[in-house]
Write an enzyme that holds these catalytic residues in place. Structure first.
Site, PDB file in Angstrom:
ATOM      1  N   GLY A  89       0.835  -1.207   0.000  1.00 48.70           N
ATOM      2  CA  GLY A  89       0.000   0.000   0.000  1.00 48.70           C
ATOM      3  C   GLY A  89       0.860   1.243   0.000  1.00 48.70           C
ATOM      4  N   ASN A  90       0.256   2.381   0.284  1.00 46.21           N
ATOM      5  CA  ASN A  90       1.034   3.615   0.401  1.00 46.21           C
ATOM      6  C   ASN A  90       0.400   4.504   1.466  1.00 46.21           C
ATOM      7  OD1 ASN A  90      -0.893   5.525  -0.977  1.00 46.21           O
ATOM      8  ND2 ASN A  90      -0.570   4.053  -2.630  1.00 46.21           N
ATOM      9  N   TRP A  91       1.031   5.640   1.740  1.00 46.30           N
ATOM     10  CA  TRP A  91       0.632   6.472   2.882  1.00 46.30           C
ATOM     11  C   TRP A  91      -0.512   7.423   2.578  1.00 46.30           C
ATOM     12  CZ3 TRP A  91       2.212   4.819   7.313  1.00 46.30           C
ATOM     13  CH2 TRP A  91       3.454   4.214   7.444  1.00 46.30           C
TER      14      TRP A  91
END
Ligand code: CTP
Length: 410
Positions: free
Chosen positions: A213-215
């Site tokens: 995923g990412n932030w």
């Protein structure tokens, strides 16, 4: 200045209800048509007669009239009033009413009305300092802000209890200014337009318990959806996993993976006038998705290789199939920022690209952003640090301008 504006003023139980008399008088003086709704506890502080004299209209307190002789519109009165209003203001907004609104409770005329209104809602909280700072109240206020309600922050000073701190209702002049600013800035320039906004990250599963995923927090996309709805657009918000509440008057579709986001966006593409892709879509996804949780014993080596494949570039796909839609993309670059953003705009056949900077007060997780908006014709606007809601309006100003130019050509 407020000639012809229809405003509902809701009054809840609190000593600062006396200040609301000045608010009602001020709004009337500016030409607004004001109708006052009081909760039963508000009548302990100021009488309905005071407000009915100041507003020149009937004041409603009870959900149900004392006898059926009083009218046949019992049960629909709040709906009729909801459709009538251009704006609703609740001043003072007590901790109790704020909590009820945050949770959809409709146990009196005022809270039922809040559920029914289509117009924007402004709240001026007023309570004792400890009630205001209480975590539950703060959480409820956060919910209301996320829903797109506007809050006139209370002031600091001496409170009715004798305590000193934050919680005093904003002074009547400040509330009236806020209402005036609201009407001055309010635009319904996107009425009749359909806007699809994407937000948040995508999660690409490795096995049933792990993902890449990412932030991305989703805040920018949610603020764009909220601002679009405020400007009268019909909004579809396609979002990856986030903790954010759905803004009012927005249709939300939740997805997890980039592939799911692709399918939903493509499904609606022909029906919308604008697509704003603010989601941080994963560029790569694992080739193999394991059915069962990967165990360490399945992986005897000290290092593990995970093979990834490119995901479908949603924006590029839309750009290649563009009819009359306006396409807006985002770019997050760390070097050659302008050149790369302009290249992206061309490659994906976009109308606008929003170049995001990452740093203090800008980017993932922050409530503010620093962006440059670049249009297809080469026009560029670098904006100072502002809230994501303000950035959203700046982007929508450009979208609105493209619509206007298109109409002028016709
Ligand atoms: N985007 C998309 N589909 C993808 C990846 C990105 O629609 N699979 C969109 C994003 O929502 C954003 C824009 O494309 O609006 C730019 O995304 P970004 O990842 O920064 O750019 P890329 O073109 O993927 O290039 P790179 O990562 O190499 O900078």
């Amino acid at each position: 200045m407020l000639e012809g504006r229809k405003i509902i003023v809701g009054v809840t139980g609190g000593i600062s209800a006396y200040k609301t008399c000045y608010v009602v008088r001020g709004l009337k003086k500016l030409g607004a048509d004001v109708k006052v709704i009081m909760t039963p506890s508000a009548t302990q502080f100021v009488t309905p007669l005071t407000f009915s004299t100041l507003s020149g209209n009937e004041v409603i307190v009870e959900m149900f009239p004392a006898s059926t002789r009083e009218g046949t519109d019992i049960g629909t009165k709040h709906i009729n009033l909801a459709l009538w209003a251009d704006l609703m203001l609740i001043a003072p907004a007590s901790a109790n009413t704020i909590a009820k609104i945050a949770h959809g409770i409709a146990d009196n005329f005022l809270t039922s009305l809040v559920l029914a209104i289509r117009c924007p809602l402004i709240l001026a909280p007023a309570m004792d300092v400890d009630m205001y700072l209480n975590e539950v109240t703060q959480r409820n206020l956060k919910i209301l802000k996320e829903l797109g309600y506007l809050i006139i922050e209370p002031e600091e000073g001496e409170l009715a209890s004798g305590l000193v701190g934050v919680g005093r209702m904003a002074e009547p002049e400040r509330i009236i200014e806020f209402v005036k600013d609201f009407f001055a800035g309010v635009k319904f320039d996107l009425k009749g337009k359909k806007i699809l906004v994407t937000a948040g990250p995508t999660y690409e599963p490795i096995d049933p318990v792990r993902f890449i995923g990412n932030w991305s927090s989703g805040k920018m996309g949610f603020e764009i959806a909220k601002a679009s709805a405020h400007r009268g657009a019909e909004v579809i918000l396609v979002t990856g996993p986030t903790n954010l509440g759905t803004p009012k008057n927005v249709r939300r579709i939740d997805v997890v993976t980039s592939d799911q986001m692709f399918n939903v966006v493509v499904e609606f593409y022909d029906q919308v006038d604008v697509v704003i892709m603010s989601a941080a879509v994963a560029d790569y996804t694992p080739i193999q998705k394991f059915e069962k949780k990967l165990k360490k014993e399945d992986l005897p080596d000290e290092t593990v290789e995970l093979k990834l494949k490119k995901t479908k570039d949603i924006l590029k796909y839309l750009g290649e199939r563009k009819k009359s839609q306006i396409l807006v993309g985002f770019a997050l670059e760390t070097d050659n920022v302008l050149e790369n953003a302009i290249q992206k705009l061309k490659d994906k056949n976009l109308d606008l690209i929003v170049l995001n900077t990452i740093g203090e007060g800008s980017g993932f997780g922050y409530d503010t952003n620093i962006v440059t908006i670049i249009s297809k014709d080469g026009e560029m606007e670098s904006l100072p640090k502002m809230t994501k809601y303000e950035v959203a309006h700046k982007i929508l100003d450009k979208v609105s301008l493209i619509f206007k130019k298109g109409e002028m050509k016709k």
